[in-house]
Motif scaffolding. Structure first.
Motif, PDB file in Angstrom:
ATOM      1  N   THR A 120      -3.431   0.377 -18.012  1.00  0.00           N
ATOM      2  CA  THR A 120      -4.172   1.200 -17.053  1.00  0.00           C
ATOM      3  C   THR A 120      -4.225   0.488 -15.705  1.00  0.00           C
ATOM      4  O   THR A 120      -5.080  -0.380 -15.482  1.00  0.00           O
ATOM      5  N   PRO A 121      -3.308   0.802 -14.782  1.00  0.00           N
ATOM      6  CA  PRO A 121      -3.300   0.139 -13.472  1.00  0.00           C
ATOM      7  C   PRO A 121      -4.597   0.304 -12.698  1.00  0.00           C
ATOM      8  O   PRO A 121      -4.913  -0.515 -11.841  1.00  0.00           O
ATOM      9  N   ALA A 122      -5.354   1.371 -12.990  1.00  0.00           N
ATOM     10  CA  ALA A 122      -6.606   1.600 -12.261  1.00  0.00           C
ATOM     11  C   ALA A 122      -7.563   0.430 -12.418  1.00  0.00           C
ATOM     12  O   ALA A 122      -8.318   0.106 -11.493  1.00  0.00           O
ATOM     13  N   VAL A 166      -5.202   7.249   4.768  1.00  0.00           N
ATOM     14  CA  VAL A 166      -6.084   8.141   4.014  1.00  0.00           C
ATOM     15  C   VAL A 166      -5.570   9.571   4.077  1.00  0.00           C
ATOM     16  O   VAL A 166      -5.507  10.283   3.059  1.00  0.00           O
ATOM     17  N   LEU A 167      -5.153  10.010   5.272  1.00  0.00           N
ATOM     18  CA  LEU A 167      -4.636  11.370   5.434  1.00  0.00           C
ATOM     19  C   LEU A 167      -3.350  11.579   4.640  1.00  0.00           C
ATOM     20  O   LEU A 167      -3.085  12.683   4.160  1.00  0.00           O
ATOM     21  N   SER A 168      -2.549  10.521   4.493  1.00  0.00           N
ATOM     22  CA  SER A 168      -1.261  10.658   3.809  1.00  0.00           C
ATOM     23  C   SER A 168      -1.413  10.918   2.317  1.00  0.00           C
ATOM     24  O   SER A 168      -0.469  11.380   1.671  1.00  0.00           O
ATOM     25  N   LEU A 172      -7.919  14.742  -3.018  1.00  0.00           N
ATOM     26  CA  LEU A 172      -9.141  13.988  -3.271  1.00  0.00           C
ATOM     27  C   LEU A 172      -8.995  13.119  -4.514  1.00  0.00           C
ATOM     28  O   LEU A 172      -9.947  12.958  -5.302  1.00  0.00           O
ATOM     29  N   ASP A 173      -7.823  12.570  -4.686  1.00  0.00           N
ATOM     30  CA  ASP A 173      -7.563  11.650  -5.795  1.00  0.00           C
ATOM     31  C   ASP A 173      -8.192  10.302  -5.449  1.00  0.00           C
ATOM     32  O   ASP A 173      -7.670   9.553  -4.619  1.00  0.00           O
ATOM     33  N   LEU A 174      -9.335   9.991  -6.071  1.00  0.00           N
ATOM     34  CA  LEU A 174     -10.061   8.776  -5.728  1.00  0.00           C
ATOM     35  C   LEU A 174      -9.242   7.524  -5.989  1.00  0.00           C
ATOM     36  O   LEU A 174      -9.395   6.521  -5.294  1.00  0.00           O
ATOM     37  N   TYR A 175      -8.376   7.582  -6.981  1.00  0.00           N
ATOM     38  CA  TYR A 175      -7.556   6.408  -7.283  1.00  0.00           C
ATOM     39  C   TYR A 175      -6.600   6.119  -6.129  1.00  0.00           C
ATOM     40  O   TYR A 175      -6.486   4.974  -5.671  1.00  0.00           O
ATOM     41  N   MET A 176      -5.917   7.148  -5.642  1.00  0.00           N
ATOM     42  CA  MET A 176      -4.969   6.963  -4.552  1.00  0.00           C
ATOM     43  C   MET A 176      -5.678   6.674  -3.232  1.00  0.00           C
ATOM     44  O   MET A 176      -5.135   6.006  -2.352  1.00  0.00           O
TER      45      MET A 176
END
Length: 236
Positions: A120-122, A166-168, A172-176
Motif C-alpha cells: 500500500t504506497p499510501a 494541485v490543479l493538475s 478530489l483524490d486526497l491521495y494524489m
C-alpha cells in the motif's frame, strides 16, 4: 514530434497545469542554487536531508499509484531538493545528521517496510509527508529568525508551482492531492516567515560557538566549519 507534444499539452488542461508546475519548479530552484553556491543563503541541512529522503519515497509511491500529470512537479521537486542538499553539506546551516534525524530516518525506513509488507504506497506517502512537515518547521523558524539566509523568489515561485500541481490532479483524490497540498502549505509558511522576519527586523543567526581550552589556557570562538578557529581571549 515537438508540435504533436505541444498540441497534446494544449489539448489537455491537466497536463498543461502539470507542465507549468514542472517548469516553474525548475525556475524556482535556479536562484536558490545560485545563491547557495555564492553563499548568499544557507540551506538548513537537516530539512533538506529529510526532504530528499522522504520526497524520494513520496515520489516512488505516487508512481506506484499511477500518478500522471502531477509527476512533472514531483520529479522536479525531488531532483532539485537532492541538489540543494548536496550543496548544503559545504554551504548550509546546522547539523544534517542531528539527533532528530536519527529518529526521523528510521521511521521513514519503517514506512518503506510497511509499504513492502502491505503493498500500500499510501502508507509510505502519509508517513513521508507527516515527517517532512516536521523537517519543514526547522526551515520556517530559520527563515523567520534569519530571513536574508533564504531566497524569497524561490519560495514564491515554488508556491505558485505547487498551486498548479494541485490543479493538475483534476479530482478530489486526497491521495494524489496530498503531496502538492503539503508543499503548498510548507511554501506558504516559509514565505510568510521570511516576510514577517524582514518586517520585524530579525537579527541574523550567529553561526558560531565558543569553548575554553584548559591545555592552551585560552578561549576560542569557532566560526562556520570552512574557517579556522579564532582566539577569543587569552588567560591572564
Amino acid at each position: 514530434m515537438l508540435t504533436a507534444f505541444v498540441n497534446r499539452i494544449l489539448a489537455d488542461p491537466l497536463l498543461l497545469f502539470g507542465v507549468i508546475s514542472g517548469v516553474l519548479s525548475v525556475y524556482a530552484f535556479v536562484p536558490y542554487i545560485r545563491d547557495t553556491i555564492a553563499r548568499r543563503n544557507k540551506p538548513e541541512r537537516a530539512s533538506w536531508l529529510i526532504w530528499s529522503v522522504l520526497g524520494s519515497i513520496a515520489l516512488a509511491s505516487m508512481i506506484a499509484e499511477g500518478a500522471s500529470a502531477a509527476l512533472w512537479f514531483a520529479v522536479v521537486q525531488v531532483g532539485g531538493t537532492i541538489v540543494v542538499f548536496l550543496l548544503s553539506i559545504r554551504r548550509g546551516h546546522g547539523a544534517y545528521l542531528c539527533k532528530r534525524n536519527r529518529v526521523i530516518l528510521p521511521i521513514a525506513a519503517a514506512g518503506l517496510v510497511l509499504w513492502y509488507l502491505t503493498d500500500t504506497p499510501a502508507i509510505a506517502l502519509v508517513i513521508s509527508i507527516s515527517i517532512s512537515l516536521l523537517a519543514g518547521s526547522v526551515t520556517i523558524w530559520k527563515a523567520f529568525r534569519d530571513p536574508d539566509s533564504e531566497t524569497l523568489t524561490t519560495w514564491v515561485v515554488a508556491l505558485v508551482a505547487s498551486w498548479f500541481a494541485v490543479l493538475s490532479v483534476g479530482t478530489l483524490d486526497l491521495y494524489m492531492l496530498a503531496y502538492p497540498l503539503y508543499l503548498l502549505t510548507l511554501y506558504v509558511g516559509i514565505v510568510v516567515a521570511i516576510t514577517v522576519g524582514r518586517a520585524t527586523g530579525q537579527a541574523p543567526f550567529v553561526d558560531t560557538f565558543v569553548w575554553y581550552s584548559r591545555r592552551a589556557q585560552q578561549g576560542y570562538v569557532m566560526p562556520p566549519p570552512s574557517y579556522p578557529p579564532v582566539m577569543l581571549v587569552e588567560a591572564a
